[in-house]
Motif scaffolding. Structure first.
Motif, mmCIF file in Angstrom:
data_model
loop_
_atom_site.group_PDB
_atom_site.id
_atom_site.type_symbol
_atom_site.label_atom_id
_atom_site.label_comp_id
_atom_site.label_asym_id
_atom_site.label_seq_id
_atom_site.Cartn_x
_atom_site.Cartn_y
_atom_site.Cartn_z
ATOM 1 N N LEU A 1 0.791 -1.226 0.000
ATOM 2 C CA LEU A 1 0.000 0.000 0.000
ATOM 3 C C LEU A 1 0.826 1.279 0.000
ATOM 4 C CD1 LEU A 1 -2.626 -1.033 2.706
ATOM 5 C CD2 LEU A 1 -3.017 -0.895 0.247
ATOM 6 N N HIS A 2 1.977 1.257 0.693
ATOM 7 C CA HIS A 2 2.776 2.463 0.920
ATOM 8 C C HIS A 2 1.901 3.593 1.474
ATOM 9 C CE1 HIS A 2 6.381 0.820 -0.978
ATOM 10 N NE2 HIS A 2 5.571 0.300 -1.878
ATOM 11 N N PRO A 3 1.291 3.383 2.644
ATOM 12 C CA PRO A 3 0.359 4.380 3.185
ATOM 13 C C PRO A 3 1.074 5.640 3.664
ATOM 14 C CG PRO A 3 0.783 2.686 4.811
ATOM 15 C CD PRO A 3 1.456 2.232 3.539
ATOM 16 N N ALA A 4 0.360 6.751 3.567
ATOM 17 C CA ALA A 4 0.889 8.014 4.087
ATOM 18 C C ALA A 4 0.711 8.081 5.595
ATOM 19 C CB ALA A 4 0.171 9.189 3.426
ATOM 20 N N LEU A 5 -0.258 7.322 6.102
ATOM 21 C CA LEU A 5 -0.638 7.396 7.515
ATOM 22 C C LEU A 5 -0.849 5.998 8.062
ATOM 23 C CD1 LEU A 5 -1.526 9.220 9.891
ATOM 24 C CD2 LEU A 5 -3.806 9.244 8.885
ATOM 25 N N CYS A 6 -0.335 5.761 9.265
ATOM 26 C CA CYS A 6 -0.440 4.427 9.855
ATOM 27 C C CYS A 6 -0.759 4.544 11.344
ATOM 28 C CB CYS A 6 0.871 3.678 9.650
ATOM 29 S SG CYS A 6 0.834 1.967 10.196
ATOM 30 N N PHE A 7 -1.849 3.898 11.775
ATOM 31 C CA PHE A 7 -2.225 3.842 13.189
ATOM 32 C C PHE A 7 -1.663 2.547 13.776
ATOM 33 C CE2 PHE A 7 -5.360 6.343 10.972
ATOM 34 C CZ PHE A 7 -5.581 7.425 11.820
ATOM 35 N N VAL A 8 -0.965 2.662 14.892
ATOM 36 C CA VAL A 8 -0.261 1.503 15.442
ATOM 37 C C VAL A 8 -0.647 1.251 16.889
ATOM 38 C CG1 VAL A 8 1.983 0.428 15.813
ATOM 39 C CG2 VAL A 8 1.707 2.104 13.963
ATOM 40 N N ASP A 9 -1.231 0.086 17.140
ATOM 41 C CA ASP A 9 -1.488 -0.346 18.511
ATOM 42 C C ASP A 9 -0.174 -0.853 19.094
ATOM 43 O OD1 ASP A 9 -2.744 -1.122 20.853
ATOM 44 O OD2 ASP A 9 -3.349 -3.075 20.061
ATOM 45 N N MET A 10 0.066 -0.585 20.367
ATOM 46 C CA MET A 10 1.343 -0.971 20.961
ATOM 47 C C MET A 10 1.366 -2.402 21.477
ATOM 48 S SD MET A 10 3.166 1.567 20.294
ATOM 49 C CE MET A 10 4.666 1.251 21.204
ATOM 50 N N GLN A 11 0.212 -2.913 21.880
ATOM 51 C CA GLN A 11 0.153 -4.283 22.398
ATOM 52 C C GLN A 11 -0.566 -5.179 21.405
ATOM 53 O OE1 GLN A 11 -1.402 -4.379 26.462
ATOM 54 N NE2 GLN A 11 0.694 -4.358 27.195
ATOM 55 N N MET A 12 0.218 -5.965 20.664
ATOM 56 C CA MET A 12 -0.345 -6.864 19.659
ATOM 57 C C MET A 12 0.367 -8.205 19.712
ATOM 58 S SD MET A 12 -0.754 -4.406 16.284
ATOM 59 C CE MET A 12 1.002 -3.966 16.257
ATOM 60 N N PRO A 13 -0.298 -9.267 19.275
ATOM 61 C CA PRO A 13 0.359 -10.577 19.212
ATOM 62 C C PRO A 13 1.322 -10.652 18.033
ATOM 63 C CG PRO A 13 -1.849 -10.709 18.294
ATOM 64 C CD PRO A 13 -1.712 -9.323 18.871
ATOM 65 N N ILE A 14 2.196 -11.650 18.045
ATOM 66 C CA ILE A 14 3.142 -11.966 16.968
ATOM 67 C C ILE A 14 4.261 -10.927 16.860
ATOM 68 C CG2 ILE A 14 3.454 -12.464 14.502
ATOM 69 C CD1 ILE A 14 0.579 -13.461 14.439
ATOM 70 N N MET A 15 3.895 -9.664 16.663
ATOM 71 C CA MET A 15 4.886 -8.593 16.616
ATOM 72 C C MET A 15 4.280 -7.364 17.285
ATOM 73 S SD MET A 15 6.677 -6.642 13.348
ATOM 74 C CE MET A 15 7.754 -7.995 12.850
ATOM 75 N N SER A 16 4.885 -6.905 18.346
ATOM 76 C CA SER A 16 4.344 -5.766 19.103
ATOM 77 C C SER A 16 4.468 -4.467 18.320
ATOM 78 C CB SER A 16 5.071 -5.619 20.435
ATOM 79 O OG SER A 16 6.399 -5.163 20.214
ATOM 80 N N GLY A 17 3.798 -3.431 18.820
ATOM 81 C CA GLY A 17 3.881 -2.131 18.188
ATOM 82 C C GLY A 17 5.299 -1.588 18.179
ATOM 83 N N THR A 18 6.020 -1.798 19.270
ATOM 84 C CA THR A 18 7.404 -1.319 19.359
ATOM 85 C C THR A 18 8.282 -2.020 18.326
ATOM 86 O OG1 THR A 18 7.173 -0.845 21.717
ATOM 87 C CG2 THR A 18 9.408 -1.068 20.856
ATOM 88 N N GLU A 19 8.132 -3.338 18.205
ATOM 89 C CA GLU A 19 8.913 -4.102 17.222
ATOM 90 C C GLU A 19 8.561 -3.665 15.800
ATOM 91 O OE1 GLU A 19 9.526 -8.403 19.403
ATOM 92 O OE2 GLU A 19 7.529 -7.888 18.678
ATOM 93 N N PHE A 20 7.289 -3.452 15.578
ATOM 94 C CA PHE A 20 6.833 -3.013 14.257
ATOM 95 C C PHE A 20 7.436 -1.652 13.906
ATOM 96 C CE2 PHE A 20 3.918 -0.178 12.002
ATOM 97 C CZ PHE A 20 3.835 -0.817 10.768
#
Length: 249
Positions: free
Chosen positions: A47-66
């Motif tokens: 997609l190459h988005p201009a804007l991205c909303f990121v939750d910090m607590q997620m399974p598999i890969m956390s927001g910080t890791e992402f």
């Protein structure tokens, strides 16, 4: 049109952001979604988005890791952190990886749209939203109803989903999905249904030539109309007319 991505493993949060964001005002297409960081990285590469909303607590890969990976790979994307926790360590991560804003759950419309505007302006300081009206406060359901009414009146014109998508700031895929969910068929199938029903009505009048019916329904090629009619009803227009008491052309 800008693109946006919502990354959160909670479906209600995804829906809340989709519904509360004033996407048309900011020239943003309806956001795509991902439920974890790994899935989001794949989506961003497409997609190459201009804007991205990121939750910090997620399974598999956390927001910080992402963020650690995405902020390097996509330096032009603006990241807005969404979290259910007012935790300083999350704020630190946000600052470290260049996030432009930090909003808390539950999502509040005014706060969300202020964050969206700041993010867009950060990426494009010359953006001007003061005169934008877009869809305004029209809901997606109302847009679909408006489009159906348009099709009912303009079925004999060259209908293009891309034109409707651009008009109402939806992606073609999202618009088609909404229409099919509401009316049980796609937009082109719906137009075809109207044309074929109208064709049947007109063929009952023996004074109207089949070629004229074809042109009236928006077909530039009479043979194409005949094939479409036969595929739909299992017989040619002339045979249909004969079976209903009229002469074939």
């Amino acid at each position: 049109m800008y693109k946006a991505l919502i990354i959160d493993d909670e479906k209600p949060v995804q829906i809340a952001i989709q519904k509360l964001g004033n996407w048309s005002k900011y020239h943003i297409a309806p956001p795509d979604t991902a439920s974890n960081g790994r899935e989001a990285l794949c989506a961003m590469r497409e997609l190459h988005p201009a804007l991205c909303f990121v939750d910090m607590q997620m399974p598999i890969m956390s927001g910080t890791e992402f963020l650690a990976q995405a902020s390097v790979e996509f330096p032009d994307t603006q990241f807005i952190i969404i979290s259910g926790y007012d935790d300083f360590k999350y704020a630190q991560s946000a600052i470290k990886f260049g996030a432009c804003d930090y909003i808390l759950k539950p999502i509040v419309r005014e706060e969300l749209n202020q964050a969206i505007e700041r993010a867009i302006l950060r990426g494009n300081p010359h953006a001007d939203f003061s005169g934008e009206t877009g869809r305004g406060d029209i809901t997606p359901e109302e847009v679909i109803q408006i489009i159906k009414e348009y099709l009912d009146k303009n079925y004999n014109t060259n209908i293009k989903i891309s034109m409707l998508a651009d008009k109402y700031f939806f992606s073609k895929e999202y618009l088609s999905k909404l229409f099919k969910s509401r009316y049980g068929c796609g937009i082109y199938a719906y137009v075809q249904e109207i044309r074929m029903q109208r064709a049947k009505d007109l063929l009952m009048n023996p004074d109207i030539k089949i070629q004229s019916i074809s042109q009236h329904l928006g077909y530039t090629d009479n043979n194409y109309f005949s094939k479409a009619f036969k595929n739909y009803y299992g017989m040619s227009p002339s045979r249909f007319r004969k079976e209903h008491g009229g002469p074939g052309d």
